[in-house]
Design a protein around this motif. Structure first.
Motif, PDB file in Angstrom:
ATOM      1  N   CYS A 196      -6.454  -1.289   2.497  1.00  0.00           N
ATOM      2  CA  CYS A 196      -6.207  -0.386   3.551  1.00  0.00           C
ATOM      3  C   CYS A 196      -7.210   0.037   4.555  1.00  0.00           C
ATOM      4  CB  CYS A 196      -5.783   0.817   2.720  1.00  0.00           C
ATOM      5  SG  CYS A 196      -4.651   2.062   4.005  1.00  0.00           S
ATOM      6  N   HIS A 203      -0.408  -4.878   3.227  1.00  0.00           N
ATOM      7  CA  HIS A 203      -1.864  -5.398   4.030  1.00  0.00           C
ATOM      8  C   HIS A 203      -1.845  -6.837   3.373  1.00  0.00           C
ATOM      9  CE1 HIS A 203      -2.540  -1.159   5.085  1.00  0.00           C
ATOM     10  NE2 HIS A 203      -2.548  -0.747   3.991  1.00  0.00           N
ATOM     11  N   ARG A 226     -10.932   2.437   4.648  1.00  0.00           N
ATOM     12  CA  ARG A 226     -10.708   4.017   5.024  1.00  0.00           C
ATOM     13  C   ARG A 226     -11.970   4.922   4.641  1.00  0.00           C
ATOM     14  NH1 ARG A 226      -6.166   4.231   8.038  1.00  0.00           N
ATOM     15  NH2 ARG A 226      -4.223   2.950   7.234  1.00  0.00           N
ATOM     16  N   THR A 235      -0.176   4.530   0.451  1.00  0.00           N
ATOM     17  CA  THR A 235      -0.699   5.236   1.433  1.00  0.00           C
ATOM     18  C   THR A 235       0.101   5.048   2.792  1.00  0.00           C
ATOM     19  OG1 THR A 235      -2.871   5.116   0.204  1.00  0.00           O
ATOM     20  CG2 THR A 235      -2.945   6.233   2.470  1.00  0.00           C
ATOM     21  N   CYS A 236       0.052   3.820   3.251  1.00  0.00           N
ATOM     22  CA  CYS A 236       0.824   3.557   4.353  1.00  0.00           C
ATOM     23  C   CYS A 236       2.210   3.258   4.130  1.00  0.00           C
ATOM     24  CB  CYS A 236       0.260   2.160   5.169  1.00  0.00           C
ATOM     25  SG  CYS A 236      -1.557   2.494   5.233  1.00  0.00           S
ATOM     26  N   CYS A 246       0.839  -0.961  -0.173  1.00  0.00           N
ATOM     27  CA  CYS A 246      -0.106   0.000   0.011  1.00  0.00           C
ATOM     28  C   CYS A 246       0.793   1.214   0.074  1.00  0.00           C
ATOM     29  CB  CYS A 246      -0.724  -0.217   1.222  1.00  0.00           C
ATOM     30  SG  CYS A 246      -1.875   1.508   1.521  1.00  0.00           S
TER      31      CYS A 246
END
Ligand SMILES: [Zn+2]
Ligand SMILES: [Zn+2]
Length: 245
Positions: free
Chosen positions: A239, A13, A161, A8-9, A6
């Protein structure tokens, strides 16, 4: 076990299979008994286009998928998917819908596919070596590339999310986005779960029907989502799941 990066992180995941292999065996039993994918309606209409013999003919077999979930009250829920279209159907009752809105997709593709086809016909009737061929080819190429980009913009993925991205934005990797990205069972199932407050516990996919020409898919074999089309978008899609389960 799915393991997908991911952006974003900046981490991976994961999602395992949970009880989906056993649940898959039950689905298979139903498919074998009914000989149709019309398994979930009250009055089973026996529509011939939903019969499973389609999977054993020249079109060959297909991937099916199951997602074991719990809802916000912790009640279990099982989601079912087939990859892409089933014998011309995007929507079949009891199976999760595609990631895009089917009406928007039809409106977008109908006219432009006609244009592309008519250019192909014109090309066939233009003598080799004629100047016109080059411009016809260029026009057709541009039309199909634009159409492909616009189709990808209809595929909006929701993650756990509640964030949304198109497949183009979510795709992790340097290579171009393969045709059919977002049409496999895994993304369809996870997108539906994220949009309907369902929390995934396990996912599996299996191939059903006549083996593919290359032999890469054999009748009755289970697998995790594919590396070419699915893993690059599953990092985004999964995510936020850890905080829910
Ligand atoms: Zn896939
Ligand atoms: Zn993440």
């Amino acid at each position: 076990m799915i393991k997908a990066f991911c952006t974003t992180c900046g981490s991976y995941h994961r999602l395992g299979t949970g009880n989906t292999i056993a649940l898959g065996a039950k689905l298979v039993e139903k498919l074998e008994r009914r000989k149709s994918i019309d398994l979930f309606t009250q009055a089973q209409k026996d529509a011939p286009t939903l019969f499973t013999n389609y999977l054993f003919g020249e079109n060959r077999g297909k991937m099916f998928g199951l997602l074991e979930c719990k809802d916000l009250q912790r009640k279990p829920a099982i989601l079912y998917a087939f990859s892409g279209q089933y014998n011309g159907h995007w929507l079949v009752e009891g199976w999760v819908p595609p990631i895009f809105n089917v009406d928007d997709f039809s409106n977008m593709t109908f006219e432009r596919e006609k244009q592309i086809k008519s250019l192909t016909r014109e090309l066939e009737h233009t003598a080799v070596g004629e100047k016109k061929r080059l411009s016809l080819r260029a026009e057709r190429k541009l039309l199909s590339q634009t159409l492909m980009k616009d189709i990808h913009s209809l595929y909006t993925l929701t993650n756990f999310r509640g964030q949304r991205q198109t497949v183009t934005q979510a795709f992790y990797g340097n290579n171009g986005i393969p045709t059919g990205t977002g049409d496999c069972c895994g993304p369809k199932l996870l997108n539906f779960a994220a949009n309907n407050d369902l929390i995934p516990l396990g996912l599996t996919e299996f191939f059903w029907g006549r083996a593919t020409k290359s032999g890469s898919h054999q009748h009755g074999t289970y697998s995790t989502p594919c590396n070419e089309k699915c893993v690059p978008i599953l990092g985004f899609m999964l995510c936020g799941l850890e905080s829910k389960s």
